[in-house]
Design a protein around this motif. Structure first.
Motif, PDB file in Angstrom:
ATOM      1  N   ASN A  99      22.228 -81.423 -36.482  1.00  0.00           N
ATOM      2  CA  ASN A  99      23.098 -80.621 -37.366  1.00  0.00           C
ATOM      3  C   ASN A  99      22.288 -80.110 -38.549  1.00  0.00           C
ATOM      4  OD1 ASN A  99      24.604 -83.499 -36.691  1.00  0.00           O
ATOM      5  ND2 ASN A  99      25.742 -81.693 -36.029  1.00  0.00           N
ATOM      6  N   PRO A 100      22.835 -79.109 -39.280  1.00  0.00           N
ATOM      7  CA  PRO A 100      22.113 -78.556 -40.424  1.00  0.00           C
ATOM      8  C   PRO A 100      21.943 -79.563 -41.562  1.00  0.00           C
ATOM      9  CG  PRO A 100      23.938 -77.120 -39.778  1.00  0.00           C
ATOM     10  CD  PRO A 100      24.107 -78.411 -39.022  1.00  0.00           C
ATOM     11  N   SER A 101      20.979 -79.282 -42.421  1.00  0.00           N
ATOM     12  CA  SER A 101      20.726 -80.144 -43.576  1.00  0.00           C
ATOM     13  C   SER A 101      19.839 -79.412 -44.568  1.00  0.00           C
ATOM     14  CB  SER A 101      20.002 -81.416 -43.123  1.00  0.00           C
ATOM     15  OG  SER A 101      19.475 -82.111 -44.228  1.00  0.00           O
ATOM     16  N   LEU A 102      20.091 -79.622 -45.844  1.00  0.00           N
ATOM     17  CA  LEU A 102      19.134 -79.219 -46.886  1.00  0.00           C
ATOM     18  C   LEU A 102      18.483 -80.466 -47.472  1.00  0.00           C
ATOM     19  CD1 LEU A 102      17.742 -77.384 -48.964  1.00  0.00           C
ATOM     20  CD2 LEU A 102      19.762 -77.620 -50.405  1.00  0.00           C
ATOM     21  N   ARG A 103      19.310 -81.294 -48.146  1.00  0.00           N
ATOM     22  CA  ARG A 103      18.801 -82.442 -48.889  1.00  0.00           C
ATOM     23  C   ARG A 103      18.093 -83.467 -47.996  1.00  0.00           C
ATOM     24  NH1 ARG A 103      22.436 -79.831 -51.505  1.00  0.00           N
ATOM     25  NH2 ARG A 103      23.223 -79.584 -49.413  1.00  0.00           N
ATOM     26  N   THR A 104      18.747 -83.832 -46.899  1.00  0.00           N
ATOM     27  CA  THR A 104      18.203 -84.910 -46.079  1.00  0.00           C
ATOM     28  C   THR A 104      16.869 -84.502 -45.475  1.00  0.00           C
ATOM     29  OG1 THR A 104      20.462 -85.561 -45.604  1.00  0.00           O
ATOM     30  CG2 THR A 104      18.751 -86.435 -44.151  1.00  0.00           C
ATOM     31  N   LEU A 119      20.360 -90.700 -40.645  1.00  0.00           N
ATOM     32  CA  LEU A 119      20.333 -89.597 -41.613  1.00  0.00           C
ATOM     33  C   LEU A 119      21.693 -88.895 -41.691  1.00  0.00           C
ATOM     34  CD1 LEU A 119      16.829 -88.065 -40.719  1.00  0.00           C
ATOM     35  CD2 LEU A 119      17.391 -89.812 -42.426  1.00  0.00           C
ATOM     36  N   GLU A 120      22.711 -89.553 -41.302  1.00  0.00           N
ATOM     37  CA  GLU A 120      24.143 -89.244 -41.271  1.00  0.00           C
ATOM     38  C   GLU A 120      24.604 -89.145 -39.826  1.00  0.00           C
ATOM     39  OE1 GLU A 120      26.030 -86.198 -43.742  1.00  0.00           O
ATOM     40  OE2 GLU A 120      27.939 -86.577 -42.743  1.00  0.00           O
ATOM     41  N   SER A 121      25.426 -90.126 -39.503  1.00  0.00           N
ATOM     42  CA  SER A 121      26.015 -90.199 -38.164  1.00  0.00           C
ATOM     43  C   SER A 121      27.513 -89.936 -38.275  1.00  0.00           C
ATOM     44  CB  SER A 121      25.774 -91.603 -37.590  1.00  0.00           C
ATOM     45  OG  SER A 121      26.453 -92.561 -38.387  1.00  0.00           O
ATOM     46  N   HIS A 171      28.525 -93.170 -40.669  1.00  0.00           N
ATOM     47  CA  HIS A 171      27.794 -93.694 -41.829  1.00  0.00           C
ATOM     48  C   HIS A 171      26.725 -92.715 -42.341  1.00  0.00           C
ATOM     49  CE1 HIS A 171      29.481 -97.763 -41.733  1.00  0.00           C
ATOM     50  NE2 HIS A 171      29.455 -97.647 -40.416  1.00  0.00           N
ATOM     51  N   HIS A 172      26.486 -92.775 -43.633  1.00  0.00           N
ATOM     52  CA  HIS A 172      25.393 -92.016 -44.265  1.00  0.00           C
ATOM     53  C   HIS A 172      24.748 -92.950 -45.301  1.00  0.00           C
ATOM     54  CE1 HIS A 172      22.918 -88.808 -45.424  1.00  0.00           C
ATOM     55  NE2 HIS A 172      23.794 -87.905 -45.832  1.00  0.00           N
ATOM     56  N   PRO A 173      24.026 -93.979 -44.826  1.00  0.00           N
ATOM     57  CA  PRO A 173      23.529 -94.998 -45.750  1.00  0.00           C
ATOM     58  C   PRO A 173      22.520 -94.485 -46.768  1.00  0.00           C
ATOM     59  CG  PRO A 173      22.593 -95.307 -43.547  1.00  0.00           C
ATOM     60  CD  PRO A 173      23.664 -94.262 -43.432  1.00  0.00           C
ATOM     61  N   HIS A 179      29.148 -85.881 -56.153  1.00  0.00           N
ATOM     62  CA  HIS A 179      29.428 -85.333 -54.816  1.00  0.00           C
ATOM     63  C   HIS A 179      28.095 -85.307 -54.078  1.00  0.00           C
ATOM     64  CE1 HIS A 179      30.390 -82.527 -51.588  1.00  0.00           C
ATOM     65  NE2 HIS A 179      31.661 -82.790 -51.809  1.00  0.00           N
ATOM     66  N   CYS A 180      28.149 -85.555 -52.773  1.00  0.00           N
ATOM     67  CA  CYS A 180      26.901 -85.639 -52.008  1.00  0.00           C
ATOM     68  C   CYS A 180      26.235 -84.287 -51.827  1.00  0.00           C
ATOM     69  CB  CYS A 180      27.176 -86.272 -50.650  1.00  0.00           C
ATOM     70  SG  CYS A 180      28.323 -85.306 -49.631  1.00  0.00           S
ATOM     71  N   LEU A 181      26.993 -83.186 -51.972  1.00  0.00           N
ATOM     72  CA  LEU A 181      26.530 -81.818 -51.695  1.00  0.00           C
ATOM     73  C   LEU A 181      26.196 -81.668 -50.203  1.00  0.00           C
ATOM     74  CD1 LEU A 181      24.212 -81.070 -54.777  1.00  0.00           C
ATOM     75  CD2 LEU A 181      26.715 -80.770 -54.581  1.00  0.00           C
ATOM     76  N   PRO A 182      26.408 -80.508 -49.600  1.00  0.00           N
ATOM     77  CA  PRO A 182      26.867 -79.270 -50.233  1.00  0.00           C
ATOM     78  C   PRO A 182      28.339 -79.350 -50.615  1.00  0.00           C
ATOM     79  CG  PRO A 182      26.795 -78.959 -47.850  1.00  0.00           C
ATOM     80  CD  PRO A 182      26.221 -80.326 -48.121  1.00  0.00           C
ATOM     81  N   VAL A 183      28.695 -78.612 -51.671  1.00  0.00           N
ATOM     82  CA  VAL A 183      30.087 -78.623 -52.134  1.00  0.00           C
ATOM     83  C   VAL A 183      30.596 -77.187 -52.273  1.00  0.00           C
ATOM     84  CG1 VAL A 183      29.574 -78.602 -54.629  1.00  0.00           C
ATOM     85  CG2 VAL A 183      31.659 -79.707 -53.789  1.00  0.00           C
ATOM     86  N   ASN A 187      17.846 -88.414 -56.129  1.00  0.00           N
ATOM     87  CA  ASN A 187      17.700 -89.835 -55.800  1.00  0.00           C
ATOM     88  C   ASN A 187      17.630 -90.104 -54.304  1.00  0.00           C
ATOM     89  OD1 ASN A 187      17.366 -90.782 -58.371  1.00  0.00           O
ATOM     90  ND2 ASN A 187      19.554 -91.123 -58.729  1.00  0.00           N
ATOM     91  N   ARG A 188      18.043 -89.132 -53.483  1.00  0.00           N
ATOM     92  CA  ARG A 188      17.848 -89.282 -52.043  1.00  0.00           C
ATOM     93  C   ARG A 188      16.368 -89.518 -51.733  1.00  0.00           C
ATOM     94  NH1 ARG A 188      21.390 -87.048 -48.468  1.00  0.00           N
ATOM     95  NH2 ARG A 188      19.984 -88.046 -46.989  1.00  0.00           N
ATOM     96  N   LEU A 189      15.526 -88.730 -52.381  1.00  0.00           N
ATOM     97  CA  LEU A 189      14.075 -88.845 -52.161  1.00  0.00           C
ATOM     98  C   LEU A 189      13.593 -90.258 -52.475  1.00  0.00           C
ATOM     99  CD1 LEU A 189      11.162 -87.715 -51.799  1.00  0.00           C
ATOM    100  CD2 LEU A 189      11.264 -87.006 -54.203  1.00  0.00           C
TER     101      LEU A 189
HETATM  102  N1   CP Z   1      24.111 -84.854 -48.765  1.00  0.00           N
HETATM  103  C1   CP Z   1      23.455 -84.463 -47.667  1.00  0.00           C
HETATM  104  O1   CP Z   1      23.246 -85.254 -46.705  1.00  0.00           O
HETATM  105  O2   CP Z   1      23.023 -83.183 -47.726  1.00  0.00           O
HETATM  106  P1   CP Z   1      22.476 -82.344 -46.487  1.00  0.00           P
HETATM  107  O3   CP Z   1      23.611 -82.243 -45.490  1.00  0.00           O
HETATM  108  O4   CP Z   1      22.071 -81.004 -47.042  1.00  0.00           O
HETATM  109  O5   CP Z   1      21.323 -83.078 -45.873  1.00  0.00           O
END
Ligand code: CP
Length: 334
Positions: free
Chosen positions: A47-52, A143-145, A148-150, A291-295, A319-321
């Motif tokens: 799935n898409p992601s920016l932060r992760t 990395l998010e299932s 869970h998103h630990p 908020h975890c973002l994206p929002v 802080n994810r990093l």
């Molecule tokens: N919060 C989070 O997991 O962001 P991404 O979906 O952009 O990775």
């Protein structure tokens, strides 16, 4: 024996606090170790992601390693995960081979696999993530299932601690209206981690948006064990009173899995009321907004709140990093 990070359920409070301390050492430059020197980590994104994606790639680089990013069905073959599957349809490769090949190159695999929101009873078991964990002999990092998103919840706990100091806080996790149903991994993991850290957690959602019952029972017990509490309310107006943390997230109702059109109609009634706005924030005890973002601005949260001094969403993303570096150093360091 390999150790996975699939969720935080089995982690002690001391273990979580140890990871947060490690994350702070990375963040402040007190730990510049390179435990991944000469090693590669695969990052598998269904799935898409920016932060992760960005924070994992940067984190692996800063730990001295190399990231191999794969997108099944895009930059790698479509993947089957079911045991005994007859693969005569659209799936080209099985997770059994995918994982066993990758672990000849890589010391760990990170996996992002969202809930399709079709079959609650199946998805609540995290079938895709668990297939990776079953076949792999190297650590799997969630990395998010579906459930869970630990990595997110650990970053959230770090952010609360940084902004408000260590110790018990009045934390509100509030459902918010969104035009379509979303997975519940983030609220599940946030509730669980807040309970493990001994916070007083109040979850506010409309009727019909209950989180997983078993997970809530587990979280309630963990909160009791840690000196905190977990309560649930359908009253968003009262929920904000005295809160020190407001964490907003939308998620889909379990009974609507497989029927998103009906859910969209049903949830429309909550649009005006279930939003984080200045009026509700004024009732808090100077709460931070998370908020975890994206929002979606002016849907989940007003511009006035997300652009205010109370908003810590960018620090939370940073802080994810740091927590992911701490996780990888713990799982993959010598
Ligand atoms: N919060 C989070 O997991 O962001 P991404 O979906 O952009 O990775």
């Amino acid at each position: 024996m390999k150790t996975d990070l699939l969720n935080t359920i089995g982690m002690s409070r001391e273990n979580i606090e140890g990871l947060l301390e490690s994350a702070l050492r990375f963040k402040h430059g007190d730990d510049v170790s390179k435990p991944l020197a000469g090693k590669s980590v695969a990052l598998v994104f269904f799935n898409p992601s920016l932060r992760t994606r960005a924070s994992m790639q940067v984190g692996i680089y800063e730990l001295g390693g190399n990231a191999v990013v794969l997108e099944p069905g895009g930059t790698s073959w479509t993947l089957e995960y079911r045991e005994g599957a007859m693969m005569d349809a659209d799936k080209t490769e099985h997770v059994a081979e995918f994982v066993r090949v990758l672990e000849r190159y890589c010391v760990a695999l990170g996996v992002r696999t969202f809930a399709p929101l079709k079959t609650w009873q199946e998805e609540r078991t995290d079938p895709v993530l668990n297939a990776f964990a079953r076949y792999a002999s190297v650590p799997i990092i969630n990395l998010e299932s579906a459930m869970h998103h630990p990595c997110q919840s650990l970053a959230d706990m770090l952010t609360i601690r940084e902004k408000l100091g260590a110790g018990r806080k009045r934390v509100v996790l509030t459902w918010a209206w969104h035009p379509k149903p979303l997975p519940m991994a983030v609220p599940n993991s946030f509730a669980l981690a807040a309970a493990q850290m001994g916070h007083d957690l109040l979850i506010a959602h409309p009727p019909g948006y209950e989180l997983d019952e078993e997970l809530m029972d587990t979280s309630r017990k963990l909160a009791d064990d840690s000196g905190g509490s977990l309560e649930i309310t359908n009253d968003i107006e009262a929920a904000f009173s005295g809160a020190e943390v407001i964490y907003a997230k939308s998620w889909g109702g379990k009974e609507f899995y497989g029927n998103s059109e009906q859910e969209t109609i049903t949830r429309a009634r909550y649009r005006r009321k279930w939003i984080v706005d200045e009026e509700k924030m004024a009732r808090t005890n100077d709460a931070i907004f998370m908020h975890c973002l994206p929002v979606r601005r002016n849907v989940i949260v007003t511009d006035g709140v997300i652009d205010s001094a109370a908003s810590v969403v960018i620090d939370e993303a940073e802080n994810r990093l740091h927590v992911q570096k701490a996780v990888m150093a713990q799982l993959l360091g010598e």
